[in-house]
Design a protein around this motif. Structure first.
Motif, PDB file in Angstrom:
ATOM      1  N   PRO A   3      -8.071  90.380 -23.146  1.00 43.79           N
ATOM      2  CA  PRO A   3      -8.672  89.068 -22.880  1.00 43.79           C
ATOM      3  C   PRO A   3      -8.612  88.726 -21.400  1.00 43.79           C
ATOM      4  O   PRO A   3      -7.685  89.128 -20.684  1.00 43.79           O
ATOM      5  CB  PRO A   3      -7.797  88.119 -23.702  1.00 43.79           C
ATOM      6  CG  PRO A   3      -6.497  88.836 -23.873  1.00 43.79           C
ATOM      7  CD  PRO A   3      -6.857  90.290 -23.935  1.00 43.79           C
ATOM      8  N   THR A   4      -9.647  88.035 -20.960  1.00 46.51           N
ATOM      9  CA  THR A   4      -9.700  87.615 -19.552  1.00 46.51           C
ATOM     10  C   THR A   4      -8.639  86.553 -19.284  1.00 46.51           C
ATOM     11  O   THR A   4      -8.532  85.580 -20.024  1.00 46.51           O
ATOM     12  CB  THR A   4     -11.096  87.043 -19.217  1.00 46.51           C
ATOM     13  OG1 THR A   4     -12.085  88.026 -19.514  1.00 46.51           O
ATOM     14  CG2 THR A   4     -11.169  86.654 -17.744  1.00 46.51           C
ATOM     15  N   ARG A   5      -7.860  86.770 -18.243  1.00 44.80           N
ATOM     16  CA  ARG A   5      -6.807  85.805 -17.903  1.00 44.80           C
ATOM     17  C   ARG A   5      -7.408  84.625 -17.156  1.00 44.80           C
ATOM     18  O   ARG A   5      -8.211  84.795 -16.237  1.00 44.80           O
ATOM     19  CB  ARG A   5      -5.748  86.497 -17.037  1.00 44.80           C
ATOM     20  CG  ARG A   5      -4.587  85.588 -16.633  1.00 44.80           C
ATOM     21  CD  ARG A   5      -3.571  86.360 -15.818  1.00 44.80           C
ATOM     22  NE  ARG A   5      -2.508  85.497 -15.317  1.00 44.80           N
ATOM     23  CZ  ARG A   5      -1.460  85.132 -16.023  1.00 44.80           C
ATOM     24  NH1 ARG A   5      -1.340  85.535 -17.272  1.00 44.80           N
ATOM     25  NH2 ARG A   5      -0.523  84.360 -15.492  1.00 44.80           N
ATOM     26  N   ASP A   6      -7.031  83.415 -17.579  1.00 48.78           N
ATOM     27  CA  ASP A   6      -7.495  82.196 -16.912  1.00 48.78           C
ATOM     28  C   ASP A   6      -6.921  82.172 -15.500  1.00 48.78           C
ATOM     29  O   ASP A   6      -5.701  82.196 -15.312  1.00 48.78           O
ATOM     30  CB  ASP A   6      -7.029  80.963 -17.691  1.00 48.78           C
ATOM     31  CG  ASP A   6      -7.621  79.678 -17.134  1.00 48.78           C
ATOM     32  OD1 ASP A   6      -8.076  79.666 -15.978  1.00 48.78           O
ATOM     33  OD2 ASP A   6      -7.605  78.670 -17.859  1.00 48.78           O
ATOM     34  N   PRO A   7      -7.784  82.130 -14.467  1.00 47.87           N
ATOM     35  CA  PRO A   7      -7.276  82.153 -13.090  1.00 47.87           C
ATOM     36  C   PRO A   7      -6.431  80.938 -12.737  1.00 47.87           C
ATOM     37  O   PRO A   7      -5.715  80.944 -11.743  1.00 47.87           O
ATOM     38  CB  PRO A   7      -8.553  82.217 -12.238  1.00 47.87           C
ATOM     39  CG  PRO A   7      -9.613  81.632 -13.113  1.00 47.87           C
ATOM     40  CD  PRO A   7      -9.257  82.053 -14.510  1.00 47.87           C
ATOM     41  N   LEU A   8      -6.522  79.856 -13.566  1.00 51.27           N
ATOM     42  CA  LEU A   8      -5.756  78.663 -13.286  1.00 51.27           C
ATOM     43  C   LEU A   8      -4.403  78.647 -13.998  1.00 51.27           C
ATOM     44  O   LEU A   8      -3.630  77.704 -13.832  1.00 51.27           O
ATOM     45  CB  LEU A   8      -6.559  77.411 -13.680  1.00 51.27           C
ATOM     46  CG  LEU A   8      -7.811  77.144 -12.826  1.00 51.27           C
ATOM     47  CD1 LEU A   8      -8.563  75.947 -13.355  1.00 51.27           C
ATOM     48  CD2 LEU A   8      -7.433  76.925 -11.371  1.00 51.27           C
ATOM     49  N   ASP A   9      -4.099  79.686 -14.781  1.00 49.19           N
ATOM     50  CA  ASP A   9      -2.801  79.748 -15.458  1.00 49.19           C
ATOM     51  C   ASP A   9      -1.635  79.641 -14.478  1.00 49.19           C
ATOM     52  O   ASP A   9      -0.669  78.918 -14.739  1.00 49.19           O
ATOM     53  CB  ASP A   9      -2.694  81.026 -16.288  1.00 49.19           C
ATOM     54  CG  ASP A   9      -3.385  80.879 -17.638  1.00 49.19           C
ATOM     55  OD1 ASP A   9      -3.776  79.735 -17.967  1.00 49.19           O
ATOM     56  OD2 ASP A   9      -3.547  81.893 -18.342  1.00 49.19           O
ATOM     57  N   PRO A  10      -1.653  80.368 -13.358  1.00 47.97           N
ATOM     58  CA  PRO A  10      -0.543  80.230 -12.404  1.00 47.97           C
ATOM     59  C   PRO A  10      -0.392  78.804 -11.888  1.00 47.97           C
ATOM     60  O   PRO A  10       0.715  78.336 -11.653  1.00 47.97           O
ATOM     61  CB  PRO A  10      -0.915  81.195 -11.279  1.00 47.97           C
ATOM     62  CG  PRO A  10      -1.859  82.173 -11.904  1.00 47.97           C
ATOM     63  CD  PRO A  10      -2.624  81.379 -12.916  1.00 47.97           C
ATOM     64  N   ILE A  11      -1.519  78.088 -11.703  1.00 48.64           N
ATOM     65  CA  ILE A  11      -1.461  76.705 -11.232  1.00 48.64           C
ATOM     66  C   ILE A  11      -0.777  75.830 -12.271  1.00 48.64           C
ATOM     67  O   ILE A  11       0.085  74.998 -11.947  1.00 48.64           O
ATOM     68  CB  ILE A  11      -2.881  76.172 -10.927  1.00 48.64           C
ATOM     69  CG1 ILE A  11      -3.469  76.913  -9.727  1.00 48.64           C
ATOM     70  CG2 ILE A  11      -2.847  74.671 -10.675  1.00 48.64           C
ATOM     71  CD1 ILE A  11      -4.861  76.472  -9.359  1.00 48.64           C
ATOM     72  N   ALA A  12      -1.128  76.023 -13.548  1.00 51.55           N
ATOM     73  CA  ALA A  12      -0.512  75.245 -14.611  1.00 51.55           C
ATOM     74  C   ALA A  12       0.990  75.474 -14.657  1.00 51.55           C
ATOM     75  O   ALA A  12       1.782  74.535 -14.816  1.00 51.55           O
ATOM     76  CB  ALA A  12      -1.157  75.596 -15.951  1.00 51.55           C
ATOM     77  N   ALA A  13       1.403  76.720 -14.491  1.00 52.74           N
ATOM     78  CA  ALA A  13       2.828  77.031 -14.519  1.00 52.74           C
ATOM     79  C   ALA A  13       3.561  76.412 -13.330  1.00 52.74           C
ATOM     80  O   ALA A  13       4.655  75.857 -13.467  1.00 52.74           O
ATOM     81  CB  ALA A  13       3.020  78.543 -14.521  1.00 52.74           C
ATOM     82  N   LEU A  14       2.940  76.500 -12.156  1.00 52.88           N
ATOM     83  CA  LEU A  14       3.560  75.923 -10.976  1.00 52.88           C
ATOM     84  C   LEU A  14       3.634  74.394 -11.070  1.00 52.88           C
ATOM     85  O   LEU A  14       4.622  73.786 -10.646  1.00 52.88           O
ATOM     86  CB  LEU A  14       2.783  76.334  -9.723  1.00 52.88           C
ATOM     87  CG  LEU A  14       2.908  77.802  -9.316  1.00 52.88           C
ATOM     88  CD1 LEU A  14       1.898  78.136  -8.226  1.00 52.88           C
ATOM     89  CD2 LEU A  14       4.331  78.088  -8.828  1.00 52.88           C
ATOM     90  N   CYS A  15       2.591  73.777 -11.625  1.00 49.77           N
ATOM     91  CA  CYS A  15       2.587  72.323 -11.787  1.00 49.77           C
ATOM     92  C   CYS A  15       3.700  71.877 -12.732  1.00 49.77           C
ATOM     93  O   CYS A  15       4.328  70.832 -12.533  1.00 49.77           O
ATOM     94  CB  CYS A  15       1.236  71.842 -12.308  1.00 49.77           C
ATOM     95  SG  CYS A  15      -0.063  71.882 -11.063  1.00 49.77           S
ATOM     96  N   GLU A  16       3.944  72.696 -13.744  1.00 51.10           N
ATOM     97  CA  GLU A  16       5.025  72.376 -14.667  1.00 51.10           C
ATOM     98  C   GLU A  16       6.369  72.432 -13.953  1.00 51.10           C
ATOM     99  O   GLU A  16       7.223  71.565 -14.130  1.00 51.10           O
ATOM    100  CB  GLU A  16       5.006  73.333 -15.860  1.00 51.10           C
ATOM    101  CG  GLU A  16       6.045  72.993 -16.919  1.00 51.10           C
ATOM    102  CD  GLU A  16       5.931  73.888 -18.136  1.00 51.10           C
ATOM    103  OE1 GLU A  16       6.785  73.767 -19.032  1.00 51.10           O
ATOM    104  OE2 GLU A  16       4.981  74.709 -18.194  1.00 51.10           O
ATOM    105  N   ARG A  17       6.553  73.470 -13.123  1.00 49.94           N
ATOM    106  CA  ARG A  17       7.805  73.600 -12.380  1.00 49.94           C
ATOM    107  C   ARG A  17       7.969  72.488 -11.353  1.00 49.94           C
ATOM    108  O   ARG A  17       9.075  72.000 -11.112  1.00 49.94           O
ATOM    109  CB  ARG A  17       7.860  74.958 -11.685  1.00 49.94           C
ATOM    110  CG  ARG A  17       8.018  76.145 -12.630  1.00 49.94           C
ATOM    111  CD  ARG A  17       8.127  77.451 -11.859  1.00 49.94           C
ATOM    112  NE  ARG A  17       9.291  77.441 -10.975  1.00 49.94           N
ATOM    113  CZ  ARG A  17       9.561  78.423 -10.122  1.00 49.94           C
ATOM    114  NH1 ARG A  17       8.736  79.466 -10.014  1.00 49.94           N
ATOM    115  NH2 ARG A  17      10.644  78.367  -9.360  1.00 49.94           N
ATOM    116  N   LEU A  18       6.871  72.071 -10.731  1.00 56.59           N
ATOM    117  CA  LEU A  18       6.922  71.046  -9.693  1.00 56.59           C
ATOM    118  C   LEU A  18       6.820  69.633 -10.256  1.00 56.59           C
ATOM    119  O   LEU A  18       6.820  68.663  -9.504  1.00 56.59           O
ATOM    120  CB  LEU A  18       5.782  71.264  -8.690  1.00 56.59           C
ATOM    121  CG  LEU A  18       5.887  72.524  -7.840  1.00 56.59           C
ATOM    122  CD1 LEU A  18       4.603  72.741  -7.047  1.00 56.59           C
ATOM    123  CD2 LEU A  18       7.083  72.438  -6.897  1.00 56.59           C
TER     124      LEU A  18
END
Length: 270
Positions: A3-18
């Motif tokens: 499956p194609t990885r959502d390019p915004l997944d890293p942003i979502a993870a970082l936003c959760e951490r921040l």
């Protein structure tokens, strides 16, 4: 097929951490809007951060309005100045800039029942909450009852901090009921502790010449007034009661309804 990885997944993870939940929630949607409208990267980032700030401000106002224990939620936009011609609208709106709170000055609103004194008090408190200024509101009867209980339980000093800590303390209904000697002295302790350290905003249906009877001691009343009035603005509303006006308009009684005057003048001191 992978499956194609959502390019915004890293942003979502970082936003959760921040702890930027609104940025994470809106990043994908606003990215599509930015691409369609050809926003710059800076505009896209500013839009997301603005949404985060707005959400945090809304959450802050909601929680701190509850903590302030306001009797109701109204701003100056809900106040009908046309029905209170003795009140200077320009002066009241200038007070809403809260420069007097920055200077640890006081606001005293005098007038008979029903003319909007508490509305003005609440509007100033709401304005302070929007500006992230700590606020606490209480009637004088609840304040002295709380402090008297603390006095009897030998924890007065700790409880007094509840009323000295906020930068703006709003006290409603001064004068509606007389205080006994201990209650008057406890109220004086609050006023004295806040003098030139934090702002007081209070309402009273009694003119200053009647405060001796309210506090049961003219000397103590003078000491209280000396500290309250020294750095203060005094609003004296001499209009008609909103509630009585509505009843007259409904034909419940005639124009001869009592309109009790105050004995103190409409003054402001720097």
């Amino acid at each position: 097929m992978t499956p194609t990885r959502d390019p915004l997944d890293p942003i979502a993870a970082l936003c959760e951490r921040l702890k930027l939940p609104e940025v994470g929630r809106l990043a994908a949607t606003r990215a599509e809007q930015a691409a369609a409208a050809q926003w710059t990267y800076t505009a896209y980032l500013a839009d997301l951060l603005d949404a985060e700030v707005a959400t945090r401000q809304t959450r802050y106002v909601r929680s701190h309005t509850q903590m302030a224990r306001l009797p109701f939620h109204k701003t100056l936009e809900h106040f009908d100045f046309a029905l209170q011609p003795t009140l200077d609208e320009r002066q009241v709106r200038q007070l809403a800039t809260l420069q007097w709170v920055d200077a640890a000055d006081n606001l005293i609103v005098l007038g008979p029942p029903g003319v909007g004194k508490t509305h003005i008090l609440v509007a100033m408190a709401m304005q302070a909450i929007y500006a992230r200024i700590p606020v606490y509101c209480v009637t004088i009867q609840d304040l002295v009852a709380d402090l008297r209980k603390a006095w009897d339980e030998n924890r007065f000093a700790a409880r007094l901090a509840t009323y000295t800590r906020p930068r703006l303390l709003c006290i409603d209904e001064v004068g509606y009921l007389p205080l006994n000697t201990l209650e008057a002295n406890l109220f004086f302790r609050v006023v004295a502790a806040r003098y030139e350290h934090g702002s007081l905003a209070l309402t009273s249906n009694k003119g200053f010449t009647e405060w001796g009877a309210v506090f049961g001691d003219p000397v103590l009343a003078t000491a209280i007034l000396d500290r309250l009035v020294h750095h203060s603005t005094i609003l004296n509303i001499r209009g008609d009661s909103y509630r009585l006006r509505e009843k007259r308009q409904a034909g419940l009684f005639g124009e001869a309804a009592a309109r009790p005057p105050l004995t103190s003048g409409n003054t402001a001191t720097p």
